[in-house]
Design a protein around this motif. Structure first.
Motif, PDB file in Angstrom:
ATOM      1  N   THR A   1       0.862  -1.179   0.000  1.00  0.00           N
ATOM      2  CA  THR A   1       0.000   0.000   0.000  1.00  0.00           C
ATOM      3  C   THR A   1       0.902   1.234   0.000  1.00  0.00           C
ATOM      4  O   THR A   1       2.120   1.138   0.199  1.00  0.00           O
ATOM      5  N   LEU A   2       0.319   2.399  -0.201  1.00  0.00           N
ATOM      6  CA  LEU A   2       1.111   3.625  -0.182  1.00  0.00           C
ATOM      7  C   LEU A   2       1.729   3.838   1.196  1.00  0.00           C
ATOM      8  O   LEU A   2       2.889   4.246   1.308  1.00  0.00           O
TER       9      LEU A   2
ATOM     10  N   PHE B   1       1.032   5.888  -7.680  1.00  0.00           N
ATOM     11  CA  PHE B   1      -0.241   6.039  -8.385  1.00  0.00           C
ATOM     12  C   PHE B   1      -0.091   5.810  -9.885  1.00  0.00           C
ATOM     13  O   PHE B   1      -1.021   5.326 -10.537  1.00  0.00           O
ATOM     14  N   GLU B   2       1.059   6.176 -10.438  1.00  0.00           N
ATOM     15  CA  GLU B   2       1.297   5.900 -11.863  1.00  0.00           C
ATOM     16  C   GLU B   2       1.309   4.401 -12.115  1.00  0.00           C
ATOM     17  O   GLU B   2       0.737   3.923 -13.101  1.00  0.00           O
ATOM     18  N   ALA B   3       1.970   3.654 -11.228  1.00  0.00           N
ATOM     19  CA  ALA B   3       2.006   2.204 -11.379  1.00  0.00           C
ATOM     20  C   ALA B   3       0.602   1.617 -11.277  1.00  0.00           C
ATOM     21  O   ALA B   3       0.215   0.744 -12.065  1.00  0.00           O
TER      22      ALA B   3
ATOM     23  N   ALA C   1      -4.172  -0.677 -14.068  1.00  0.00           N
ATOM     24  CA  ALA C   1      -5.608  -0.639 -14.376  1.00  0.00           C
ATOM     25  C   ALA C   1      -5.846  -0.545 -15.878  1.00  0.00           C
ATOM     26  O   ALA C   1      -6.752  -1.193 -16.428  1.00  0.00           O
ATOM     27  N   LYS C   2      -5.030   0.256 -16.573  1.00  0.00           N
ATOM     28  CA  LYS C   2      -5.197   0.399 -18.024  1.00  0.00           C
ATOM     29  C   LYS C   2      -4.862  -0.903 -18.753  1.00  0.00           C
ATOM     30  O   LYS C   2      -5.467  -1.217 -19.786  1.00  0.00           O
TER      31      LYS C   2
ATOM     32  N   LEU D   1       0.173  -4.186  -5.769  1.00  0.00           N
ATOM     33  CA  LEU D   1      -0.179  -2.844  -5.319  1.00  0.00           C
ATOM     34  C   LEU D   1      -1.637  -2.806  -4.857  1.00  0.00           C
ATOM     35  O   LEU D   1      -2.541  -3.218  -5.583  1.00  0.00           O
ATOM     36  N   ILE D   2      -1.849  -2.286  -3.653  1.00  0.00           N
ATOM     37  CA  ILE D   2      -3.186  -2.233  -3.059  1.00  0.00           C
ATOM     38  C   ILE D   2      -3.629  -0.783  -2.930  1.00  0.00           C
ATOM     39  O   ILE D   2      -3.018  -0.008  -2.190  1.00  0.00           O
ATOM     40  N   PRO D   3      -4.689  -0.377  -3.636  1.00  0.00           N
ATOM     41  CA  PRO D   3      -5.182   1.009  -3.538  1.00  0.00           C
ATOM     42  C   PRO D   3      -6.067   1.196  -2.312  1.00  0.00           C
ATOM     43  O   PRO D   3      -7.257   1.462  -2.411  1.00  0.00           O
ATOM     44  N   LYS D   4      -5.474   1.063  -1.140  1.00  0.00           N
ATOM     45  CA  LYS D   4      -6.226   1.062   0.110  1.00  0.00           C
ATOM     46  C   LYS D   4      -6.789   2.439   0.440  1.00  0.00           C
ATOM     47  O   LYS D   4      -6.057   3.364   0.755  1.00  0.00           O
ATOM     48  N   GLY D   5      -8.119   2.557   0.381  1.00  0.00           N
ATOM     49  CA  GLY D   5      -8.803   3.764   0.817  1.00  0.00           C
ATOM     50  C   GLY D   5      -8.451   5.030   0.051  1.00  0.00           C
ATOM     51  O   GLY D   5      -8.643   6.134   0.555  1.00  0.00           O
ATOM     52  N   LEU D   6      -7.926   4.892  -1.163  1.00  0.00           N
ATOM     53  CA  LEU D   6      -7.442   6.072  -1.870  1.00  0.00           C
ATOM     54  C   LEU D   6      -8.564   7.014  -2.307  1.00  0.00           C
ATOM     55  O   LEU D   6      -8.371   8.217  -2.377  1.00  0.00           O
ATOM     56  N   THR D   7      -9.722   6.466  -2.604  1.00  0.00           N
ATOM     57  CA  THR D   7     -10.817   7.326  -3.077  1.00  0.00           C
ATOM     58  C   THR D   7     -11.843   7.600  -1.981  1.00  0.00           C
ATOM     59  O   THR D   7     -12.931   8.089  -2.258  1.00  0.00           O
TER      60      THR D   7
END
Length: 355
Positions: free
Chosen positions: A41-42, A128-130, A135-136, A195-201
């Motif tokens: 995570t970040l 975030f770029e990674a 995702a793309k 990579l885990i986008p934990k709570g980013l949004t």
């Protein structure tokens, strides 16, 4: 009975593939390579960077020593009773030295925080770029499957080859962004991460700009340092004013020092106010763009299966079906880009308020 059930499951899966263009997932097999891929995570990335920096560790040790040195000073000056004070020098020994000790603790802790912020300055963007390129890539693979699920009449002559070329470019780009991320993490360039986008949004800042600015005054290292220096200079002036007179040379010098710290505090505060206000406005705009793109994507994803059904029933033409597929792909990509931009804006806002 078992054969009939299996037939229904298989048919359902095939229909899902045709409607959404998503390939059926193969059974998960825990290979040795998969087990070596560590979640990241970040927040974990921040911790990793901060753990491995020798200069930061040395600064933390200095701050720790400053804390104990200052504590010794505070304990020693506490033994001086107020009724023992007979001169300005006595008052300065008790009150100014104590104020200086508290100032030193605050400034040393702020210095550590400032170095932590500096070391992690570019990390959110790389992370975030990674995530965005990952995702793309998933979207491009989904788009290839979606194109493959359509009839030849719907597929443009170069649609499949063009999509595969775009996928190869994304995969090459992913290697580059991961190399950049790994460089900041102190890892070899081809190190793999889950990579885990934990709570980013899910970030929700206070609704009032003033609340954010007040939070920044209390948390930002530059503001904390400026405040501590101003308070210490004020204490020096107050002690001279109480136990002597500010008309002396020493009094004039301390008044000048106080004015300098006030000017510095005002300069830092202005910078903080401007940065927080700008980043908060960027957050509002990015959040709106994210919400709108998310809604558009959801609507297109819900409509696409209906369009496939209409096409199969002869209600829409092959050209119209191709437009539906292209529109869905475009909205998915725009949503992922909005997520990336939103995450960058959130990271910048949080940094500007000292979180």
């Amino acid at each position: 009975m078992k054969s009939s059930l299996a037939h229904r499951i298989t048919s359902s899966a095939l229909i899902t593939m045709l409607l959404t263009g998503i390939a059926m997932a193969a059974p998960a097999v825990a290979t040795a390579e998969q087990e070596r891929i560590t979640e990241l995570t970040l927040e974990m990335a921040f911790e990793k960077v901060l753990r491995s920096n020798i200069d930061l560790e040395m600064l933390r040790l200095d701050a720790d020593s400053t804390y104990y040195d200052s504590l010794l000073t505070l304990l020693d000056r506490r033994t001086i009773r107020e009724n023992w004070i007979e001169s300005l020098a006595d008052a300065q020994d008790k009150y100014v030295d104590s104020a200086g000790a508290r100032r030193d603790i605050t400034v040393s802790e702020a210095s550590v925080r400032a170095m932590e912020n500096s070391l992690c300055l570019d990390l959110p963007k790389a992370f975030f770029e990674a995530l965005a390129v990952e995702a793309k890539i998933r979207l491009q693979k989904r788009n290839i499957n979606r194109i493959g699920a359509l009839t030849p009449q719907v597929q443009a002559p170069s649609a499949s080859s063009g999509s595969k070329e775009a996928l190869r470019e994304l995969e090459d780009n992913y290697k580059q962004v991961m190399a950049t991320l790994n460089e900041q993490l102190g890892e070899h360039s081809d190190k793999k991460w889950n990579l885990i986008p934990k709570g980013l949004t899910d970030y929700q800042p206070p609704s009032l700009l003033e609340e954010l600015q007040n939070s920044a005054y209390e948390k930002r290292p530059d503001m904390v340092t400026a405040t501590a220096e101003k308070e210490f200079a004020q204490k020096e002036v107050d002690i001279i004013d109480k136990y002597s007179t500010l008309a002396t040379f020493q009094g004039k010098i301390k008044k000048n020092n106080l004015r300098k710290t006030e000017l510095e505090w005002e300069r830092v505060k202005k910078k903080v106010d401007q940065e927080v206000a700008e980043n908060y406005q960027n957050f509002i705009s990015a959040r709106q763009a994210f919400d709108e793109s998310k809604a558009s994507r959801k609507a297109a994803e819900e409509h696409y299966p209906l369009a496939v059904t209409e096409y199969n029933n002869g209600k829409i033409s092959a050209q119209e079906m191709a437009k539906e597929a292209a529109n869905l792909s475009e909205l998915e990509t725009k949503n992922e880009e909005a997520i990336y931009q939103y995450n960058i804006v959130v990271a910048t806002l949080k940094k500007s308020i000292g979180d």
